[in-house]
Design a protein around this motif. Sequence first.
Motif, PDB file in Angstrom:
ATOM      1  N   ASN A  24       0.820  -1.212   0.000  1.00 35.73           N
ATOM      2  CA  ASN A  24       0.000   0.000   0.000  1.00 35.73           C
ATOM      3  C   ASN A  24       0.854   1.263   0.000  1.00 35.73           C
ATOM      4  OD1 ASN A  24      -3.198  -0.377   0.438  1.00 35.73           O
ATOM      5  ND2 ASN A  24      -2.110  -2.128   1.306  1.00 35.73           N
TER       6      ASN A  24
ATOM      7  N   HIS B 273     -13.541   6.459  -7.858  1.00 32.05           N
ATOM      8  CA  HIS B 273     -13.481   5.091  -8.349  1.00 32.05           C
ATOM      9  C   HIS B 273     -12.555   4.971  -9.552  1.00 32.05           C
ATOM     10  CE1 HIS B 273     -16.331   3.938  -5.485  1.00 32.05           C
ATOM     11  NE2 HIS B 273     -17.399   3.736  -6.214  1.00 32.05           N
TER      12      HIS B 273
ATOM     13  N   LYS C  44      -9.273   3.471  -8.665  1.00 30.70           N
ATOM     14  CA  LYS C  44      -9.280   2.027  -8.428  1.00 30.70           C
ATOM     15  C   LYS C  44      -9.287   1.245  -9.742  1.00 30.70           C
ATOM     16  CE  LYS C  44     -11.855   2.512  -4.092  1.00 30.70           C
ATOM     17  NZ  LYS C  44     -13.088   2.164  -3.358  1.00 30.70           N
TER      18      LYS C  44
ATOM     19  N   HIS D 224      -3.422  -0.396   9.776  1.00 29.73           N
ATOM     20  CA  HIS D 224      -4.754  -0.560   9.172  1.00 29.73           C
ATOM     21  C   HIS D 224      -5.741  -0.798  10.307  1.00 29.73           C
ATOM     22  CE1 HIS D 224      -7.820  -2.997   6.767  1.00 29.73           C
ATOM     23  NE2 HIS D 224      -7.684  -1.912   6.042  1.00 29.73           N
TER      24      HIS D 224
ATOM     25  N   ARG E 189      -8.467  -2.650   0.450  1.00 27.28           N
ATOM     26  CA  ARG E 189      -9.261  -2.107  -0.653  1.00 27.28           C
ATOM     27  C   ARG E 189      -9.451  -3.175  -1.725  1.00 27.28           C
ATOM     28  NH1 ARG E 189      -8.100   4.087  -1.656  1.00 27.28           N
ATOM     29  NH2 ARG E 189      -8.356   3.482  -3.821  1.00 27.28           N
ATOM     30  N   GLU E 190     -10.707  -3.361  -2.127  1.00 25.52           N
ATOM     31  CA  GLU E 190     -11.082  -4.208  -3.254  1.00 25.52           C
ATOM     32  C   GLU E 190     -10.680  -5.668  -3.125  1.00 25.52           C
ATOM     33  OE1 GLU E 190     -13.294  -3.091  -5.501  1.00 25.52           O
ATOM     34  OE2 GLU E 190     -13.238  -1.387  -4.139  1.00 25.52           O
TER      35      GLU E 190
ATOM     36  N   ASN F 168     -13.911  -6.106   1.881  1.00 21.07           N
ATOM     37  CA  ASN F 168     -13.492  -4.815   1.337  1.00 21.07           C
ATOM     38  C   ASN F 168     -13.462  -3.736   2.415  1.00 21.07           C
ATOM     39  OD1 ASN F 168     -12.869  -2.863  -0.594  1.00 21.07           O
ATOM     40  ND2 ASN F 168     -14.998  -2.511  -1.130  1.00 21.07           N
ATOM     41  N   ARG F 169     -12.370  -2.981   2.464  1.00 23.21           N
ATOM     42  CA  ARG F 169     -12.251  -1.893   3.440  1.00 23.21           C
ATOM     43  C   ARG F 169     -11.931  -0.596   2.696  1.00 23.21           C
ATOM     44  NH1 ARG F 169     -13.197  -4.208   8.691  1.00 23.21           N
ATOM     45  NH2 ARG F 169     -12.867  -6.435   8.375  1.00 23.21           N
ATOM     46  N   GLY F 170     -12.611   0.455   3.101  1.00 24.88           N
ATOM     47  CA  GLY F 170     -12.393   1.751   2.483  1.00 24.88           C
ATOM     48  C   GLY F 170     -11.407   2.586   3.271  1.00 24.88           C
ATOM     49  N   TYR F 171     -10.397   3.072   2.606  1.00 24.23           N
ATOM     50  CA  TYR F 171      -9.451   4.024   3.196  1.00 24.23           C
ATOM     51  C   TYR F 171      -8.788   4.767   2.045  1.00 24.23           C
ATOM     52  CZ  TYR F 171      -6.320   0.053   2.184  1.00 24.23           C
ATOM     53  OH  TYR F 171      -5.668  -0.993   1.573  1.00 24.23           O
ATOM     54  N   THR F 172      -8.165   5.877   2.362  1.00 23.85           N
ATOM     55  CA  THR F 172      -7.540   6.711   1.344  1.00 23.85           C
ATOM     56  C   THR F 172      -6.038   6.546   1.405  1.00 23.85           C
ATOM     57  OG1 THR F 172      -9.318   8.330   1.531  1.00 23.85           O
ATOM     58  CG2 THR F 172      -7.302   9.065   0.466  1.00 23.85           C
TER      59      THR F 172
ATOM     60  N   TYR G 268      -3.687   3.936   7.669  1.00 29.20           N
ATOM     61  CA  TYR G 268      -4.905   3.749   6.889  1.00 29.20           C
ATOM     62  C   TYR G 268      -6.083   3.582   7.846  1.00 29.20           C
ATOM     63  CZ  TYR G 268      -1.119   2.832   3.694  1.00 29.20           C
ATOM     64  OH  TYR G 268       0.047   2.943   2.980  1.00 29.20           O
TER      65      TYR G 268
END
Length: 795
Positions: free
Chosen positions: A589, A616, A619, A678, A707-708, A712-716, A723
């Motif tokens: 990451n 998106h 991604k 994380h 991510r994906e 699935n976990r959302g972070y920037t 994260y």
Amino acid sequence: MRIIKKILLILSILLLLILVVGWMYYTSLKPNYSGNINLSDIQNETDIYFDDFGIPHIYAESQQDAMTALGYVHAQDRLWQMELMRRIAPGRLSEIFGKDMLQNDQFFKSLGIEETTSKSIKNLKPASETYKLATAYLNGVNQYIENGATPIEFTLIGIEKEKYQLSDIYNILGYMSFSFAMAHKTDPLLTVLHKKLGTAYLKELSIDINPNTTLIKTSNQDIENFENLVSSVQNVMGNLPTPAFIGSNSWVVSSKKTATGNVLFANDPHIGYSQPSVWFEAHITTPNYEMYGYHIAGVPFPLLGHNRNYAYGLTMFENDDLDFYKEINHPSKENSYKTPTGYANYEITSKTIKVKDSSDVTIEVRNSRHGPIMNDVIDQISQTEPIAMSWVFTQNESEILKAMYTISHASEMNDVKKGASMIHAPGLNIMYGDAKGNIAWWAAAKLYKHKPHVNRKFILDGASSEDDIVEYLDFSENPMAENPSWEYVYSANNQPDTISNMLYPGYYLSEDRAKRIVDLIEPKNDWNKDAFGQMINDVTSAIAPKNIQQLVSTINTTALSETELKSFEILKKWDGSNQVNDVAPTIYNKWIYTYLKNTFEDELGEKLFGQFLKTHILKRMIAEQLQKDTSIWWDNIHTENKIETKKDILSSSFTEAISSLEKQLGSDISTWNWGKVHTLEHGHPLGTIDALKGYFNVGPFPVKGAREVIDNRGYTYNKSGIYNVTAGPSTRRIIDFSDIENSISILPTGQSGNPFSEHYNDQSEMYNNGEFRKMKLNKEEIIKNGTKLTIKPKK
């Protein structure tokens, strides 16, 4: 001495009184899970059994009695959450939070959700079951407001409880619909990128650039406007005290692919994490109806549900149902704009926003034929270049409440299909399986067409009719599959195939999760509930190892330091797993972030790059971009005498990533565990106050996933290398039609939103560990292990 004794005695008595009063107050705020209560408009005695996780199982003689009971128990556990949800669409957050929420209120008040609500209620027949059951639910909510305890959040903030109305339900559904959309975050950004960089750069982002597209002419002022529009919308959505809907997985396999010969169903909608969590579970049984449902705050009919006959769930379709139009003002006449038939007047509405500890704010919202002018509610946008937002939800009457009633009261598969056809927005994939062996999915949305030259991912021309919608498609042309020959259906927010000779425009996710789901489902024909449980917790990326191959092929290992070489070998051997103790995802990451930064930030600039990271598009393009040996993006425009190559960028990004990780985590690579960087904390709106965080927030926890991947976990991506997970599975839910009474589920924290309830966070550890609990349907088992609350008719 006697005086001292008396003082001590008095102090002891006062302390005891304080403790007693405090205990009584604490006890009064706890939800009531047993005993007897009396409610009006209940025709017959109704029993509610709360199971060992606080989920109500309602046994009533009629659906109306059951819905009144549901409203009451929903409110006692989630009234604060309901209050927040109903305030968003009509712009009423500033009333309780003050000026910090003013921009949010201005934005949502301009969208037209309230007006759509009014039209929809006028067309809802009072004699319909939808109306009767919705008002019965509201009756239960309002009786709790009148007679139940006031949630502590109301007391701390200093607001009064208000009765709920039918409009609140529709407004909540309107907000939910808007939170699904991606165009408001993306279209203005792409317009900026096109004007700033040109078509060549955008073609490599896989956004389907049509060479015949005619783009409206724009000025430098436009670029600044669109930058500010993106920034403002992202700030608004990120500043909300409730979670947004962002993605989801679901798959359903036929009886031919299971060990039992019965359908298996799985669904895990991906939603922003919050406390309380999104879903409120409730099981209703009457002589002619049964449903185990998942409800959002303030909405009577479940968005997810199952019974002994069928199961349904949802994922986000990710179709494009929102367009921006640049209007042209009259050169001299105020409040007039250009249309294909000449100039017309904007429709102007004045709206007032109440602001806590401040004066009311009045805004004027102008509406063109396409929709509201965003310049009026976003201060950073110039008033000379009007930008209108056209959204399917407000352009059509909303039937989503009726649709949810129809789907949750189905007798056969076609009833669910009929309900799906009523949903215009948000775009949803309705997933289905039943005890008869049927499986299906339907894309539920009001799809439409433009002329061939139009690319809806850019700001469109509002002055002529050339970029207007030319046709709405019939539901029969939507993507769908019913009992397909391949024996399974699935959705991971990826691009659907076509059944009407066109691919539907949208902001679909990359193939990562979809590929992993298909790779797992396809070869196996003996699926069971346990195997589904492992799959829904799967944390292996199907794409990340392929991305690493690109790195491996470009790195000169002889030039690596000892730490870099060890990191390189870890990545080289990585299978894509993202468990808490894994080291590879921490390195991966960080490398992905530095690669993105070194590839895109020089052209985009810091501000646009930050906005780009939240879309998106990012991604979707990573894997494709890494495959390209030649790309206009590889060159760093700030170096005058050198043209960078793919090898240059990937190699320097790897070196930068490892150096950054050493500074952040130390030189011992074995301690670079994913769970260290994380983490997940379920934030309550009052948890932003340090003194209250420990009482209201749940966590933080080190968590698996990424991510994906399926889990699935959302972070920037960011330079800090930390994260903070903001979104993920809002429930993991598996229905087994061979053993329906032992179907399983889990919530991220707990059933209750009341911090004084034992069910406030009693599922969080299980959730983090990938465990499940039963969704109980067996009445004997429920009674044996539950507590009983009896509702009696008020005389």
